[in-house]
Each structure stands twice: as C-alpha cells, then as structure tokens.
Write an enzyme that holds these catalytic residues in place. Structure first.
Site, PDB file in Angstrom:
ATOM      1  N   GLU B 146       3.415 -20.099  32.264  1.00 14.23           N
ATOM      2  CA  GLU B 146       3.881 -21.501  32.305  1.00 14.23           C
ATOM      3  C   GLU B 146       4.137 -21.978  33.730  1.00 14.23           C
ATOM      4  OE1 GLU B 146       4.275 -24.870  31.511  1.00 14.23           O
ATOM      5  OE2 GLU B 146       4.597 -24.034  29.531  1.00 14.23           O
ATOM      6  N   LYS B 222      -4.893 -25.263  39.521  1.00 14.16           N
ATOM      7  CA  LYS B 222      -4.161 -25.809  38.378  1.00 14.16           C
ATOM      8  C   LYS B 222      -5.095 -26.607  37.463  1.00 14.16           C
ATOM      9  CE  LYS B 222       0.048 -25.710  41.081  1.00 14.16           C
ATOM     10  NZ  LYS B 222       0.807 -26.425  42.134  1.00 14.16           N
TER      11      LYS B 222
END
Lengths: 448, 448
Positions: B146, B222
């Site tokens: 996460e 990302k």
C-alpha cells in the site's frame, strides 16, 4: 471476541474455480443494477472472485411489478425470500431492500444459515450491528456493508483495513447528498430552504417525505457506523447527537459566507481526551460552518466526502458519489467479490471490532465552537454587557462583528472552543437580557 | 494462475491469540516510525491482528549508525538481514530499505521461505511485480505494498478490493509530492523552476539529486502499479511513457493560468477502446494542463491525490499525504496488520491479478490534446497558413488565441483530442514553416 468465533468456524474455502451461489433480496434501483452488472461482467467477476458468481434468485414482494425485467427474463424472480435464503446452493445473500425490521429478520436468517451477507442498509447496520456481527461471527461468515456509507466511496474498507495500523483522531463527513445539494444551492444561488427543498422533491433529488435526510437521521446512521469503525467501539444511531438543516435560512448562509464559511451538514466523529487523559467518543450530526479553504467546503452538489485525521497518516479525504443506483451497486459488487473470494479461498474479512469500548461522551461535555447571530439594542455599553456574559461562562470570543440593522444592531460572534453545555447556557443567558432582541441563529463551527 | 497457488498452499492460520514475529529490514525515516508505533500501540495492534505482533529484529547495514536508537535500546539491531529473514520465529518481513537489487533479493528470499512481505518500495514493485507475485503465490503468502503509491492514501486496497466489482476506466494521479510542491510554488508565487528547485533541495523537500522526482521516474513507477491494479494487466515502469517537469517555465505556468488551467505532473492510466472495440492500456506521466475546476487542480503543496473514474462508481478522489516518514509508516502498518491477521486466522489477501492481460497501447496511438505556444511572424495570412497544417493532419482546434509580442505575434492553440503521433507530427510541420519563429512549449491537457 469475534477472533475466537472466526477460528472456531474456520472455513477452508470451496477451492479455486468453485461457483458461488448468490441471492439478491430486493430489486429496486440498486438491486437491478447489481444484477445487470453481474450478468454483463460475469467473466470479470469470475476472475476476481476465483470462481463464477451465479445469481440463483431475486426476491421481491410483488413479482407482477417486475414483469419484463432482466430478473424476470432470466427466470430469477421469487416472492419467497425466506425460502431463497435457505436454499443449499446459496452461499451469499445480498440485501438491498431498505427498511429495518424485515431486512433484519432476513439478514439474521442468512447469517445463521452460514451464508455471508452484503448489505447496503445503513439504518439496519447502525441500529443492529451488534446482533448482526455476533450472528456472523458465530457462523464464521462475512458481513459486508461498504455501500451503507457514502455508496461508491471506499470508506468502510479503508477504515477497517488500510488504516488498521493507525490511530484515528477524527472522521468528518458530508454523508448525505440531498442535504448537501440543498445547502449548496442555497449558498450558490441564494435560494431559500423551502424553495430548493420543494424543487428537490419535484426533481426526485429528495424523497416526498424528506425527514430522514433533512433532519439528519440518515447522516446519523452513517456517523454511528463511521465512529464504530474508527474507534473500535460500538456506536449506534441512538448515541449520535442530531440536528438537521430545516432551520437554516438564507440569512444564515449569507452571514456565514461573509465570514469566510460554508454551511455543511457534517457527521463528526471524534476521539476526545479529557484533562486526565481519559478517552471518549463523540458522534454528532449538525449544520456546521466550515472555512472556505477546508477540503470539505469545496464538496458541491450531491457529492459526498469523508475527511479523516489520523495520528500517522495526517489528513486524508475520500470524495465521490454518495448515492444513486450505480454508485451504490459499485460498492455492493466490490463487497460481493470480497465475500465470494472468501467462500472460494477461505478466510474471513475483518469483522466488527469493539475492543476499545470507549464511553460515548455526553454531548454537553463535547468541545464545540459557536457562531452566534443576534439582534441587539443599539445603545452604549451593550457590547460590554454581553461580552461580560461570555466571560462569566468562561467562554472566550474569537471574532466580534457588529453592524447596523435598521434601528437596532446586529451582532455576530464566533467563540473559541468550549464545552457545548457552557455555550448553550451562555446563549440562554444572552437571550434573557433586555439587550438581546432576537437570537437569529446559533451554529457550530469545525475544521480550523 | 495465482488462484491455484493460493489453494495448493492453503494456510489455516496459527489461531487467535498466536503471536506474529516481525522482521524490519531498514531503519531510516520509515523503519524507525514503524518500530516506534508498533511499540507504542502494541495493545491496539494485538487486538486488530488477533494476536500480539512481536518485532524480533531490525536489519541495518551499519549498527554503529543507530546506537542509542529505540531499535538499539530494545536489542533488535542486526547487520545480518539474510539471517534474520530465515529465523523460524519470523512470520512477516517488512522491507523499507529502498533501492532495487538488494531489497529484491531479500524480499524473494523471505517469500520463498514462507514469510509474508510488506514493502513500501515502489521501484521494486514496479520493476519486478511478476517475479515477486509468483514467489508469493508459490509459497501461499501475502505481498502487500500500500505504501508504494501515495503513502498514507489508501489506493492499492481500494483498487484491489473496494472497486473489485466495478470496471475502472481511468486513474489519474498526483503521485509525486516534490514535483507538486515545485509546480504549485511556481503557480502561486510566480518563481522560476530553477529557483524553487534549489530552495526545495536546500530545505530537504527534494533530494540532492532530484532526477527521480523531477524527470518523472518515481511517478512512472507508481503509474505502472496503478495501471496494473486498475486493469488487471501486468504493467511495468518500462511500459510507461515519461516526461518530467524540468522544462516547465514560468511563462508556461502563466499562459496556462490565463487560459484557466493549472499545470500538474500527472500519472495517467487509461483503458482505451479503439474503433473495433479492441481494448488496450495506456500509462503515462507528463506535465498536464488541468482545468481550474477539476478536483486535481486544487491539490496544492506536496499533497497527493488519486482520481478514479469507474463505470458504476463514477468519479472518485483520494487525497492526502503522499510521502514522509509517518504517512508512509501508516500505510506500512495497515499492511502489517492485514498480513498478520492472515497469519493468525488464515486466508490470503488478493494477489496480483493479470487475467485481462490487455496490450499496452503504443504512445503514438494514444488520444491526447495539445496546448501549443508559439511565436509567429506578424503578417496577414499567417493564421490561415498555420491552421491549414492542423487540418491537413486531421487535427481540429478548440481554442485559438493570438496576442502581440514585440514585433511578432504569440499564438496559443488548444487542440481537440487526436492521436499523439499526429499531434507530434503537426508540431514538427509547424516548426518547419517560415511563419513559426519558435515553438515555446507543447503541453498536454486532461480532465475535461
């Protein structure tokens, strides 16, 4: 403890590729979208859950009303919800009926029969979460309700899982789209509450009986759910202080605007710590002045947003569609995939967590801040007289604004934080003086 | 298929109350916060995970550097990471070292030894997710990350779980705080790129070598992770088109501002559908003009935000701190609780999902929109000559603005969407004319 229950009923799963039988209870706006998307995207769901999801039946109260619908075409309609739940080939029950008593009976029946349950029913969860969670734990099955708060906006999952390693300090949310739509229209277009409410009802944005929305009952259910999740404490709708928006006037909105605030109906859930370090939980719903530069102030129309402050994470916000058939179906379907995946592979989602068991703060003890709008007589010494009343109640003032209003003066005061009960008593004392002609409005502030 | 792997290695869990042994690899900003919070909030973690979490060791390269630290006081420091991972009492390995090759070796070693892994390492996950996920699946353990995207903002969890029942159309994010800080300062204070970059380095907001941030490498990692999750397709950092912010000038910012836009470095992940209905995935990072009223435009300073559009959910946004020791620790700790819970109760988190296996679109085929700023000669017929070049390339114009600039004219054009390659060729053709004196900037637009 749900941990023990989870283990004593450990389910190793049906195995990859096994099909999961689904019953849908209710076939309104949400139920029909859930069925449509499950049929249209069946392949994707099978991959994500680890096996095909098969809708075995859709329970409705009156089959005739749904003739020609997709559920009818697929031969899925039944008016025997109880019988459907009990069928051996049902692993998972989706409750999208609404109301409390009847869905409560059905959901309990399903859980006790070892079926996992997905519900979108905030009123049910807020009123009976203890009973439902205990039934789920006893049977070792899942109870999912992401759609119960802010529809498609992931918030139950993030609070339960993503923030499971953090200490949440507060959760403040715009969790009712109808009231946000009304307040936003009043703020943007300057219309009156009665006008925009009537129009909202006419356009179908508000229910014919708008009480649950405008008096804050819907938001209070969501506040109870959010506070329970955030603080690992059982909070029910009855524990939530509640004040609706029906008394908000166009004058309130424009006074707030002039002072740099927007009025929002907020569900505020806070971890309070008193002088001795004792913790408690406050959950409340009331119209709130939010400064223009706060992220919640820019949430317009019927959008929802949840603002979280956590010890390590800092400030987070989750924003999106908080209502409607499709957004609610999105959340329900995410839960269906999660519950189905556990049926296939074993394991359970985190259940109710109430270990912290914090006391619910008395609303009178909660620190709040007031924005007070009064008409006062226009004579020398009035300001001194009135501000003395604040001092006597240990309330300090943050801003004072006085303006002419016909033959009188209008006084708008913003206090620093103080006990709610002391603030309320101060307003009573002010109103009792000869100097105060009318208390036009008393609103709370947050977000600074 | 990871589903089969999950089942063949099904782990029924150690049972409620069992302790979970944790190894922390790395003791920098994040690692030290993770340890501190695990020690301070040990009781809460035990309740949430179902059993106590016991940190058994903290691996560092040089123990001397950490003398007097909490890890040292608790006797946890070791310089033998490999040995620590292999210890029998370690169930869970937390990787917060950074870099790629060394952590890759350690994470693979841990997974192969049957330990679940939590990592905050975006570069590692973006480069090697296939290898890592296969090792996790083969051993039937969890790989959580996460914190690899936008630190404390829950986004991996929501994409994997909450939105598992929806079809994601696009994910656009401000996922690099340093570049957002720089662009925001240029927009707000009118400073030059070089000035604010130098100040950011001086204040520690940017690395001494800022390449990974300002040239978009960090954001590209990302983007790869987000696209993989959103589209159930393996996307690596190499698949991501990347353009940084180092060429953005104060002029670009002010021209964008005048036209109603803010320039943001966006990671854009899109599901594309061509005329024949064939789907593909585009993942790209580039400076992007975003309209002022778009939710991403109001994300200032070093904040991050992820904007998701899904078929049923509509538009969602997740906002918060995308970097820093504490926010990253919050995300790591949430993962630790999740992975520990599975060790205690059994079950596995959803792993890598690549069933859709969509092709990566060639960047030249991706529909984009251009904002073109040129100096042109100031004579009759120039506009007609130049707009003809657009028409010849099948590009239609949305807005045209011409203004005086000394003896020349400045022409600012915004196109409608067209193939990236056609737009790029159009700009080449324009630059080759005598009428165009200089192409000042070419920037892409999004969010309308």
């Amino acid at each position: 403890m749900n941990e023990n229950a989870a283990v004593s009923h450990f389910n190793p799963g049906k195995g990859a590729g096994s099909s999961v039988g689904v019953a849908i209870l209710g076939y309104g706006t949400v139920g029909s979208q859930v069925l449509r998307l499950m049929v249209e995207n069946a392949d994707e769901f099978a991959h994500r859950a680890g096996g095909p999801l098969e809708v075995k039946g859709v329970a409705v109260s009156n089959k005739e009303k749904h003739r020609g619908s997709l559920a009818d075409e697929l031969g899925l309609l039944t008016d025997d919800a109880r019988g459907l739940i009990e069928r051996e080939d049902i692993d998972l029950v989706v409750e999208v009926i609404g109301g409390i008593d009847y869905p409560r009976e059905l959901v309990l029946k399903a859980l006790r029969a070892g079926k996992s349950v997905v519900t979108a029913n905030k009123a049910l969860v807020a009123a009976h979460s203890a009973e439902l969670s205990e039934a789920a734990d006893a049977a070792g099955v899942d109870l999912y309700f992401e759609a119960a708060v802010a529809a498609a906006i992931p918030v139950v999952g993030p609070l339960r899982r993503s923030l499971a390693g953090d200490r949440i300090l507060s959760v403040s949310g715009i969790v009712n789209g109808t009231t946000n739509f009304i307040l936003d229209a009043m703020d943007t277009d300057g219309v009156s509450y009665d006008e925009i409410l009537a129009e909202s009802i006419r356009l179908g944005y508000a229910e014919a009986d708008p009480t649950a929305d405008v008096e804050g009952y819907d938001a209070a259910s969501k506040a109870a759910i959010l506070a329970s999740l955030a603080f690992h404490t059982r909070v029910t709708a009855d524990d939530v202080f509640r004040e609706g928006i029906s008394k908000i006037t166009a004058d309130d909105i424009s006074a707030a605007k002039a002072a740099g605030y927007t009025i929002k109906l907020l569900a505020i859930c806070e971890r309070l710590i008193d002088a001795e370090g004792k913790e408690s939980v406050s959950a409340r719903v009331h119209p709130t002045l939010v400064p223009h530069d706060h992220p919640l102030a820019s949430v317009t129309k019927s959008f929802n947003a949840i603002f979280v402050e956590a010890e390590a994470a800092g400030r987070l916000m989750f924003y999106g569609n908080g209502a409607g058939g499709n957004p609610t179906a999105s959340a329900v379907l995410g839960d269906i995939v999660g519950a189905a995946r556990n049926k296939v592979f074993g394991g359970r989602a985190p259940g109710e967590s109430t270990y912290a068991n914090l006391p619910i703060a008395d609303f009178g003890d909660v620190p709040t801040r007031y924005h007070i709008d009064m008409d006062v007589v226009d004579r020398t010494g009035v300001l001194a007289e009135l501000t003395k009343i604040f001092a006597e109640h240990q309330i300090s003032l943050r801003t004072v604004r006085q303006e002419e209003k016909g033959e009188h003066a209008r006084l708008i005061l913003v206090t620093h934080a103080a006990r709610e009960a002391d603030l309320a008593r101060t307003v009573e004392a002010l109103a009792a003086t000869d100097a105060v002609l009318a208390v036009n409005s008393v609103l709370r502030l947050a977000g600074e």
